[in-house]
Design an enzyme around this catalytic site. Structure first.
Site, PDB file in Angstrom:
ATOM      1  CG  LEU A   1      -2.093  -0.999   1.135  1.00 45.17           C
ATOM      2  CD1 LEU A   1      -2.515  -1.045   2.608  1.00 45.17           C
ATOM      3  CD2 LEU A   1      -2.871  -0.805  -0.028  1.00 45.17           C
ATOM      4  N   GLY A   2       1.835   1.332   0.640  1.00 41.48           N
ATOM      5  CA  GLY A   2       2.727   2.595   0.716  1.00 41.48           C
ATOM      6  C   GLY A   2       4.164   2.128   1.465  1.00 41.48           C
TER       7      GLY A   2
ATOM      8  N   GLY B   1       7.982   3.912   3.179  1.00 39.42           N
ATOM      9  CA  GLY B   1       8.692   4.981   3.693  1.00 39.42           C
ATOM     10  C   GLY B   1       9.874   4.556   4.111  1.00 39.42           C
TER      11      GLY B   1
ATOM     12  CB  VAL C   1       1.398   0.165   4.989  1.00 42.75           C
ATOM     13  CG1 VAL C   1      -0.010  -0.322   5.480  1.00 42.75           C
ATOM     14  CG2 VAL C   1       1.837   1.038   6.233  1.00 42.75           C
TER      15      VAL C   1
ATOM     16  CE  LYS D   1       4.573   2.161  10.419  1.00 44.87           C
ATOM     17  NZ  LYS D   1       4.199   3.323  11.261  1.00 44.87           N
TER      18      LYS D   1
ATOM     19  CG  ASP E   1       1.828  14.887  11.291  1.00 45.60           C
ATOM     20  OD1 ASP E   1       1.955  15.905  10.874  1.00 45.60           O
ATOM     21  OD2 ASP E   1       2.262  13.989  10.723  1.00 45.60           O
TER      22      ASP E   1
END
Length: 529
Positions: free
Chosen positions: A16-17, A19, A24, A39, A133
């Protein structure tokens, strides 16, 4: 990172993503027949105990709150290779950032969002935790449960959350430009619920105006271009964005209640705006360079020389969003690998990449066809070749501090000149790698945690490399402030040679002048239009 097949009992279907710290994945609970988000900490961080503990801290905070108003953690464990993971809610209808791609929200939707997020923050603050955040990409949209009238909103990404008691002394200056309260930067100190009130105020400002709040002292009122928005609503929002904590609403609940009351005040004066009235913010909110006091090392390979320091429960809060704005294949759950953070100071965030969805928000392509609402247009020419996937990181680095010459456009121009935006650049002869051409043993000083962490090993990710540029300039840039000449050119010289060399030559050393001129040419292209 290779794709694992399973995490415990959970089948892993697709990424999904990703970094700099974690990835994830979309998973499937085969026993409960339900999708989940998983995650997983990156392998090169999994061996570092401090990072592992921060990773698990996020899961524990989410679990402790245990509210349907926040992303929930269902399970935690380790892969056979030792990488830790946790399993969370999968939000299938995207984020508020996706919704904002269509432009500002109707006031009724703004009020419902404010109510939902305020309720989530109230639950979080009841556990003595400050989020730090709040922004559109960290508010997820989930399909309604059976019997619910509309989609649910979930707060996500507690990667930089802190217990109130842990914020009495200096902590890392983390947050996202436009949404971070003044007390978060450059060092987070004295943070409390009012810090998140500022973030919620910035979120509401964006929902009303369609743009991220400008830096302190430069903010137009949120209703300036929307005459149908009551001025009283703008007053409530601007109070939430006060630079002084004591002036803000005391809690997220107080802010949301005041916002609703202002919207219902039909006798309120017409909205101010049109001409873009500025609100002076004043005070001591100017951001300064951050970093440790220990000796730092200037860039430049093996010859680099050391240089001196640089609740109340309210169900069905959100009316159904227009589905066409939120479809697009289950967007990443807690933006948890995503949150566009300012990776500064000594804290190690658990999140990473700059976009809130696997494919990035509906904005421009790398070749330039920006969406009309491109959120980066205030700081960059969005019709330029600056890759969309790096723009959040570039904007963050360019706003790390107030320094003459430092800007998102400058960071973009320097990256273009250094690597052509190539994240896989490898120059072993010079010992330089990645999009910012860092030398690993130099990057060590400017990574999160600084020298407390080992020397990073190539490949050096953009998520690590680009924020480090901001920290570098903000620590060392003031040491060449008195050097005559073009501040931007001098920063290029600093990046390539160090403080002493720039001082000695009274500006850019001869061998780097053409490089500095190239940066200036790109800078002209990348300034906002």
């Amino acid at each position: 990172m290779h794709q694992p097949t399973y995490a415990g009992r959970y089948r892993i279907d697709r990424r999904l993503g990703e970094g700099g710290f974690a990835t994830v994945w979309l998973g499937h609970d085969e026993e409960l027949h339900a999708p989940v988000a998983i995650k997983i900490l990156a392998s090169h961080w999994a061996e570092r105990e401090g990072v592992r503990q921060r990773f698990f801290q996020e899961a524990r905070l989410l679990r402790r709150v245990d509210s349907h108003l926040l992303v929930q953690v269902f399970d935690i464990g380790e892969l056979p290779d030792g990488r830790p993971y946790f399993v969370m809610t999968y939000a299938d209808r995207g984020t508020l950032e996706d919704r904002l791609a269509e432009g500002p929200l109707p006031l009724g939707e703004v009020l419902r969002v404010a109510e939902a997020v305020a309720s989530g923050l109230t639950a979080l603050h009841a556990t003595d935790v400050v989020h730090r955040d709040i922004k559109p990409s960290n508010v997820l949209v989930h399909s309604p449960a059976s019997g619910e009238d509309g989609d649910r909103l979930l707060l996500s990404d507690l990667g930089i959350a802190k217990r109130f008691a842990a914020t009495n002394g200096p902590t890392a200056g983390l947050g996202t430009p436009g949404y971070a309260a003044p007390e978060q930067l450059p060092l987070g100190q004295g943070l409390d619920a009012r810090t998140d009130v500022y973030g919620l105020g910035a979120l509401v400002y964006h929902l009303i105006s369609g743009r991220v709040p400008a830096p302190y002292g430069e903010q137009e009122r949120p209703e300036a271009t929307r005459p149908e928005i009551p001025a009283a609503v703008g007053d409530v929002v601007m109070k939430a964005l006060a630079a002084d904590q004591e002036t803000r609403w005391p809690s997220a609940r107080a802010f949301a209640d005041a916002l609703s009351a202002a919207a219902e005040r039909r006798e309120a004066e017409p909205a101010r705006g049109g001409g873009g009235t500025r609100t002076a913010r004043g005070g001591d909110e100017a951001r300064t360079a951050r970093g440790g006091d220990e000796a730092r090392t200037a860039r430049g390979g093996d010859e680099a020389r050391p240089v001196a320091g640089r609740t109340r429960h309210i169900p069905n809060l959100v009316a159904p969003f227009r589905r066409h704005a939120l479809l697009g294949g289950g967007v990443l759950i807690a933006a948890l690998a995503s949150g566009a953070l300012l990776l500064r100071g000594a804290d190690l965030p658990a999140g990473g990449p700059a976009s809130s969805t696997p494919s990035g928000p509906a904005a421009s392509s790398a070749t330039g066809a920006p969406a009309a609402t491109d959120r980066h247009a205030r700081w960059l020419n969005v019709r330029s070749d600056v890759p969309e996937r790096y723009r959040d990181l570039i904007v963050q680095a360019g706003h790390t501090c107030d320094l003459p010459g430092l800007s998102p456009a400058f960071i973009a121009a320097l990256l273009k000149a250094e690597s052509g935006f190539d994240p896989d650049l490898s120059d072993p002869e010079r010992d330089e790698y990645g999009i910012a051409r860092w030398t690993p043993h130099v990057l060590r000083f400017w990574q999160p945690g600084g020298r407390k962490n080992p020397v990073p090993e190539p490949p050096l990710s953009p998520e690590l490399s680009i924020p480090a540029m901001g920290r570098f300039f903000c620590k060392l840039g003031p040491q060449i402030a008195e050097v005559p000449g073009d501040p931007e050119a001098n920063l290029v010289g600093l990046y390539r040679t160090g403080v002493d060399v720039v001082r000695e030559h009274g500006g850019v050393p001869g061998e780097w002048r053409e490089h500095a001129a190239r940066v200036k040419r790109y800078l002209d292209d990348y300034r906002p239009r």
